[in-house]
Scaffold this motif. Sequence first.
Motif, short mmCIF file in Angstrom:
data_model
loop_
_atom_site.label_atom_id
_atom_site.label_comp_id
_atom_site.label_asym_id
_atom_site.label_seq_id
_atom_site.Cartn_x
_atom_site.Cartn_y
_atom_site.Cartn_z
N CYS A 128 61.23 42.51 36.81
CA CYS A 128 59.79 42.24 36.85
C CYS A 128 59.30 42.15 35.41
O CYS A 128 59.59 43.01 34.59
N ILE A 129 58.59 41.08 35.11
CA ILE A 129 57.92 40.91 33.82
C ILE A 129 56.45 41.16 34.07
O ILE A 129 55.80 40.39 34.77
N ARG A 130 55.94 42.25 33.53
CA ARG A 130 54.54 42.62 33.72
C ARG A 130 53.78 42.34 32.43
O ARG A 130 54.11 42.90 31.38
N ILE A 131 52.77 41.48 32.52
CA ILE A 131 51.96 41.10 31.37
C ILE A 131 50.63 41.83 31.49
O ILE A 131 49.88 41.62 32.44
N ASP A 132 50.35 42.69 30.53
CA ASP A 132 49.06 43.37 30.47
C ASP A 132 48.19 42.61 29.47
O ASP A 132 48.42 42.67 28.26
N PRO A 133 47.21 41.84 29.99
CA PRO A 133 46.39 41.02 29.10
C PRO A 133 45.55 41.86 28.13
O PRO A 133 44.99 42.88 28.51
N ARG A 134 45.50 41.42 26.89
CA ARG A 134 44.65 42.04 25.87
C ARG A 134 43.37 41.24 25.74
O ARG A 134 42.29 41.78 25.65
N GLU A 135 43.52 39.91 25.69
CA GLU A 135 42.35 39.03 25.66
C GLU A 135 42.59 37.85 26.57
O GLU A 135 43.71 37.36 26.70
N VAL A 136 41.53 37.42 27.24
CA VAL A 136 41.58 36.30 28.17
C VAL A 136 40.41 35.38 27.85
O VAL A 136 39.27 35.84 27.73
N TYR A 137 40.71 34.10 27.70
CA TYR A 137 39.69 33.10 27.46
C TYR A 137 39.74 32.11 28.61
O TYR A 137 40.79 31.54 28.92
N SER A 138 38.61 31.89 29.28
CA SER A 138 38.56 30.96 30.41
C SER A 138 37.84 29.68 30.01
O SER A 138 36.97 29.69 29.14
N TRP A 139 38.21 28.61 30.66
CA TRP A 139 37.52 27.34 30.46
C TRP A 139 37.49 26.58 31.78
O TRP A 139 38.33 26.79 32.65
N ASP A 140 36.49 25.71 31.93
CA ASP A 140 36.31 24.95 33.16
C ASP A 140 35.65 23.64 32.81
O ASP A 140 34.50 23.61 32.36
N TYR A 141 36.38 22.54 32.98
CA TYR A 141 35.87 21.21 32.65
C TYR A 141 35.32 20.49 33.89
O TYR A 141 35.14 19.28 33.87
N SER A 142 35.05 21.23 34.95
CA SER A 142 34.57 20.62 36.20
C SER A 142 33.32 19.78 35.99
O SER A 142 33.23 18.66 36.51
N ASN A 143 32.34 20.30 35.26
CA ASN A 143 31.08 19.55 35.07
C ASN A 143 31.30 18.26 34.32
O ASN A 143 30.72 17.23 34.67
N ARG A 144 32.09 18.28 33.28
CA ARG A 144 32.28 17.06 32.49
C ARG A 144 33.25 16.08 33.14
O ARG A 144 33.37 14.95 32.70
N MET A 145 33.96 16.52 34.17
CA MET A 145 34.94 15.67 34.82
C MET A 145 34.55 15.34 36.26
O MET A 145 35.36 14.81 37.01
N ASP A 146 33.30 15.61 36.64
CA ASP A 146 32.92 15.45 38.03
C ASP A 146 32.96 14.01 38.51
O ASP A 146 33.03 13.75 39.71
N ASP A 147 32.94 13.03 37.61
CA ASP A 147 33.00 11.64 38.04
C ASP A 147 34.35 10.98 37.72
O ASP A 147 34.49 9.76 37.80
N VAL A 148 35.36 11.78 37.41
CA VAL A 148 36.69 11.25 37.08
C VAL A 148 37.55 11.29 38.33
O VAL A 148 37.59 12.30 39.05
#
Length: 152
Positions: A128-148
């Motif tokens: 088992c490889i267990r990753i304990d996150p220290r920092e997490v950065y989220s992104w979401d391009y849904s709004n800029r890609m809604d017509d693609v």
Amino acid sequence: MTEFNGSWTEAEVMAFLRDATVPIRLATHRPDGSLWLVTLWYRYHDGSLECATQASAHLVRFLRDESAVAFDVSTNRIPYRGIRGTGTVTVSPDDGTAVLRALVDRYLGGDESALARRLLDDDREEVCIRIDPREVYSWDYSNRMDDVDERA
């Protein structure tokens, strides 16, 4: 303590990690200092990301030498969204292949396929490889890609 930044709340990040069945991309260093990137199945469990692989994999040796990692979990289809971050890894035996079995269910929907049977073979020694996150950065391009078109 994990630091969360980006376009999603901590709850939205956790929901994405629970629901998305895309692989995790895990980056580490090889003993010579060069970078190594692998793609693995994961599950979000108790605030950590868990993966399984064979105990004999080069990755396991690399992670035992250097526990600091970077990771990415993101969609491969439009609209692009996901998370990336850094963390620390712990490698331990996957007793009874509990993590691997959970991953086979998550990604393959059960253990009926030839791939599932091969992965769950009793002769394989899994960790088992267990990753304990220290920092997490989220992104979401849904709004800029809604017509693609999704096929783009």
